[in-house]
Write a protein that holds these residues in place. Structure first.
Motif, PDB file in Angstrom:
ATOM      1  N   LYS A  96      17.947  -3.478 -26.506  1.00 39.06           N
ATOM      2  CA  LYS A  96      17.324  -4.013 -27.763  1.00 39.06           C
ATOM      3  C   LYS A  96      16.098  -2.942 -27.969  1.00 39.06           C
ATOM      4  O   LYS A  96      15.902  -2.645 -29.221  1.00 39.06           O
ATOM      5  CB  LYS A  96      16.810  -5.394 -27.698  1.00 39.06           C
ATOM      6  N   ASN A  97      15.644  -2.603 -26.833  1.00 37.02           N
ATOM      7  CA  ASN A  97      14.293  -1.648 -27.023  1.00 37.02           C
ATOM      8  C   ASN A  97      14.521  -0.546 -27.450  1.00 37.02           C
ATOM      9  O   ASN A  97      15.368   0.249 -27.061  1.00 37.02           O
ATOM     10  CB  ASN A  97      13.767  -1.633 -25.448  1.00 37.02           C
ATOM     11  N   LYS A  98      13.855   0.085 -28.615  1.00 38.83           N
ATOM     12  CA  LYS A  98      14.182   1.308 -29.190  1.00 38.83           C
ATOM     13  C   LYS A  98      13.676   2.345 -28.360  1.00 38.83           C
ATOM     14  O   LYS A  98      14.095   3.562 -28.642  1.00 38.83           O
ATOM     15  CB  LYS A  98      13.559   1.305 -30.647  1.00 38.83           C
ATOM     16  N   ASN A  99      12.907   2.245 -27.240  1.00 42.47           N
ATOM     17  CA  ASN A  99      12.382   3.329 -26.709  1.00 42.47           C
ATOM     18  C   ASN A  99      13.549   3.466 -25.537  1.00 42.47           C
ATOM     19  O   ASN A  99      13.218   4.596 -24.685  1.00 42.47           O
ATOM     20  CB  ASN A  99      10.965   2.996 -25.828  1.00 42.47           C
ATOM     21  N   SER A 100      14.517   2.699 -25.250  1.00 39.39           N
ATOM     22  CA  SER A 100      15.427   2.889 -24.146  1.00 39.39           C
ATOM     23  C   SER A 100      16.377   3.808 -24.664  1.00 39.39           C
ATOM     24  O   SER A 100      17.047   4.031 -25.790  1.00 39.39           O
ATOM     25  CB  SER A 100      16.209   1.607 -23.694  1.00 39.39           C
ATOM     26  N   LEU A 101      16.630   4.802 -23.728  1.00 38.04           N
ATOM     27  CA  LEU A 101      18.009   5.734 -23.851  1.00 38.04           C
ATOM     28  C   LEU A 101      19.119   5.323 -24.106  1.00 38.04           C
ATOM     29  O   LEU A 101      20.106   5.455 -25.017  1.00 38.04           O
ATOM     30  CB  LEU A 101      18.199   6.551 -22.574  1.00 38.04           C
ATOM     31  N   LEU A 102      19.448   3.906 -23.937  1.00 38.48           N
ATOM     32  CA  LEU A 102      20.604   3.008 -23.889  1.00 38.48           C
ATOM     33  C   LEU A 102      20.473   2.110 -25.144  1.00 38.48           C
ATOM     34  O   LEU A 102      21.236   1.186 -25.219  1.00 38.48           O
ATOM     35  CB  LEU A 102      20.922   2.278 -22.825  1.00 38.48           C
ATOM     36  N   GLN A 103      19.848   2.320 -26.240  1.00 38.75           N
ATOM     37  CA  GLN A 103      19.650   1.621 -27.427  1.00 38.75           C
ATOM     38  C   GLN A 103      20.933   1.486 -28.245  1.00 38.75           C
ATOM     39  O   GLN A 103      21.670   2.532 -28.102  1.00 38.75           O
ATOM     40  CB  GLN A 103      18.192   1.932 -28.281  1.00 38.75           C
ATOM     41  N   HIS A 127      29.894   8.003 -19.732  1.00 38.44           N
ATOM     42  CA  HIS A 127      29.390   9.212 -20.607  1.00 38.44           C
ATOM     43  C   HIS A 127      28.464   8.458 -21.461  1.00 38.44           C
ATOM     44  O   HIS A 127      28.644   7.710 -22.283  1.00 38.44           O
ATOM     45  CB  HIS A 127      30.749   9.737 -21.308  1.00 38.44           C
ATOM     46  N   HIS A 128      27.405   9.153 -21.855  1.00 35.71           N
ATOM     47  CA  HIS A 128      26.211   8.880 -22.708  1.00 35.71           C
ATOM     48  C   HIS A 128      25.683   9.826 -23.592  1.00 35.71           C
ATOM     49  O   HIS A 128      25.214  10.981 -23.268  1.00 35.71           O
ATOM     50  CB  HIS A 128      25.242   8.361 -21.863  1.00 35.71           C
ATOM     51  N   GLU A 129      25.854   9.519 -24.794  1.00 33.48           N
ATOM     52  CA  GLU A 129      25.201  10.455 -25.863  1.00 33.48           C
ATOM     53  C   GLU A 129      24.014   9.680 -26.622  1.00 33.48           C
ATOM     54  O   GLU A 129      24.270   8.461 -26.817  1.00 33.48           O
ATOM     55  CB  GLU A 129      26.304  10.976 -26.968  1.00 33.48           C
ATOM     56  N   LEU A 130      22.845  10.269 -27.124  1.00 37.13           N
ATOM     57  CA  LEU A 130      21.855   9.694 -27.410  1.00 37.13           C
ATOM     58  C   LEU A 130      22.008   9.282 -28.761  1.00 37.13           C
ATOM     59  O   LEU A 130      22.713   9.860 -29.690  1.00 37.13           O
ATOM     60  CB  LEU A 130      20.564  10.533 -27.289  1.00 37.13           C
ATOM     61  N   LYS A 131      21.305   8.470 -29.307  1.00 39.05           N
ATOM     62  CA  LYS A 131      21.358   7.884 -30.712  1.00 39.05           C
ATOM     63  C   LYS A 131      21.161   9.091 -31.567  1.00 39.05           C
ATOM     64  O   LYS A 131      20.168   9.651 -31.534  1.00 39.05           O
ATOM     65  CB  LYS A 131      20.523   6.727 -30.830  1.00 39.05           C
ATOM     66  N   ASP A 132      22.017   8.993 -32.824  1.00 34.12           N
ATOM     67  CA  ASP A 132      21.987  10.046 -33.924  1.00 34.12           C
ATOM     68  C   ASP A 132      21.869  11.575 -33.295  1.00 34.12           C
ATOM     69  O   ASP A 132      21.396  12.266 -33.936  1.00 34.12           O
ATOM     70  CB  ASP A 132      20.589   9.686 -34.623  1.00 34.12           C
ATOM     71  N   GLN A 133      22.379  11.999 -32.049  1.00 39.20           N
ATOM     72  CA  GLN A 133      22.596  13.202 -31.708  1.00 39.20           C
ATOM     73  C   GLN A 133      23.954  13.639 -31.500  1.00 39.20           C
ATOM     74  O   GLN A 133      24.276  14.596 -30.797  1.00 39.20           O
ATOM     75  CB  GLN A 133      21.774  13.708 -30.500  1.00 39.20           C
TER      76      GLN A 133
END
Ligand code: DGJ
Length: 376
Positions: A96-103, A127-133
């Motif tokens: 839930k935390n917006k500072n987390s990479l896993l938001q 596989h992980h892609e960052l928010k809005d990128q």
């Protein structure tokens, strides 16, 4: 009166629906419900057999065009027979935390879980892609749990092997890649010559579609599409599976493989993968080697169907090879039939892997069950 009747009919029919969700066969591509009567929501999945039970981990997709944004997390189901799956909830929750990479709103694909016999922990990579990128970040993420169904604690996400060359990329190749990259960067040669490998040497290598494999000696491997999806990397995991040893190889350079999935039979490793066409299906590929870290050779398309089926892998893309406990040389090819307009509606394709002259192949069955493996 009429209302009352409708209510009774509704309860009766929903009870009946639940009672109907008992399966004794696989019907590839058909709607598949869990024990509560909901669509199984575990895409790009991976499986783990632990304590006499199969666990299925996968991407929980939302409805509609937004469906590829991870809003919920990694869903886990359990089963004793592989036909009937119990919803065990969300194994790894989006932060839930917006500072987390896993938001929420980032992209989390193809989660895989392995069990570490030494530490007694369950380790998930994805596989992980960052928010809005978009798909720019190309990270791999790792999480750990004490219980197979979670909760999994997110550790971190990163690029691979910053400032470390693969063990099969010689000094000459490094120098040549540097020269070509700087003087005549050429898209068609980028994979073969390791141009993106050179480009990302400092920041670390990209990691997209991925799988994990634990060998008989408990060595863990991370297999991923890297270098702008041109080349696969195989990396040895540390003893606790939570990080990488730094020892890694590039395999099938420039061959553009996604959806990697591994099986081992009679000392040989077989790698199923797909071509690179986004959500659209394409011809599957098969490669073989005697050693995870060297000697991979392409064997071509493992499908034996109509021209259309071979061109599209029965309209699916590989995600995992599931070995059947207690049956010798029994493996299931697990794939996704993606529906990019509404990813939650993507169906699952499970087909038996058959062998001829020791080479695996895939054939279509409208329906089949595990007895098929006993008939050989
Ligand atoms: C194909 C990959 O295999 C999927 O996991 C997903 O990343 C899509 N591409 C996105 O286009």
């Amino acid at each position: 009166m009429k209302k009352g009747f409708l209510l009774v009919a509704f309860f009766f029919s929903s009870y009946f629906m639940i009672a109907q969700t008992v399966y004794d066969k696989f019907k590839p591509g058909e709607v598949w419900l869990d024990h509560k009567g909901n669509l199984i929501n575990a895409h790009g999945g991976g499986f783990l057999y632990y304590n006499n039970t199969y666990y299925w981990f996968g991407e929980h997709k939302a409805a509609g065009e937004m469906g590829n944004k991870a809003m919920v997390g990694v869903h886990v189901y359990s089963s004793k027979d592989i036909y009937n799956w119990k919803d065990e909830g969300i194994a790894l929750k989006m932060a839930k935390n917006k500072n987390s990479l896993l938001q929420k709103g980032c992209i989390l694909e193809r989660p895989k879980v392995i069990y570490n016999k030494k530490t007694g922990k369950f380790v998930m990579w994805f596989h992980h892609e960052l928010k809005d990128q978009g798909y720019k970040a190309a990270l791999t993420g790792v999480a750990v749990a004490d219980k197979v169904t979670g909760p999994y604690k997110y550790i971190n996400s990163f690029r691979l092997h910053s400032k470390v060359w693969p063990i099969n990329f010689t000094k000459e190749q490094q120098e040549s890649a540097a020269l070509i990259y700087k003087t005549e960067f050429n898209k068609t040669r980028r994979g073969k010559e390791g141009l993106d490998l050179y480009r990302d040497f400092e920041v670390g290598q990209m990691s997209r579609d991925m799988t994990l494999y634990v060998d008989d000696d408990q060595q863990g491997y991370h297999i991923t599409a890297s270098e702008e999806n041109q080349t696969l990397l195989i990396s040895k995991l540390s003893d606790d599976y939570l990080s990488m040893t730094g020892e890694y190889v590039r395999i099938l350079p420039g061959e553009r493989n996604e959806g990697p999935a591994i099986l081992k039979k009679d000392g040989k490793y077989y790698l199923f993968s797909s071509d690179l066409t986004g959500w659209l299906p394409n011809p599957a590929r098969l490669a073989v080697s005697d050693n995870m870290m060297s000697g991979w050779k392409s064997l071509g398309n493992p499908c034996r169907g109509t021209e259309e089926e071979n061109k599209t892998t029965f309209r699916s893309q590989s995600t995992y090879v599931l070995p059947i406990e207690g049956k010798k040389d029994a493996f299931i090819f697990v794939a996704d039939r993606w529906d990019p307009k509404n990813l939650i509606d993507s169906q699952y394709i499970l087909l038996p892997i058959e062998f001829e002259n020791e080479i695996p192949f895939l054939k279509w069955y409208d329906s089949w069950n595990l007895n098929l493996f006993d008939k050989k």
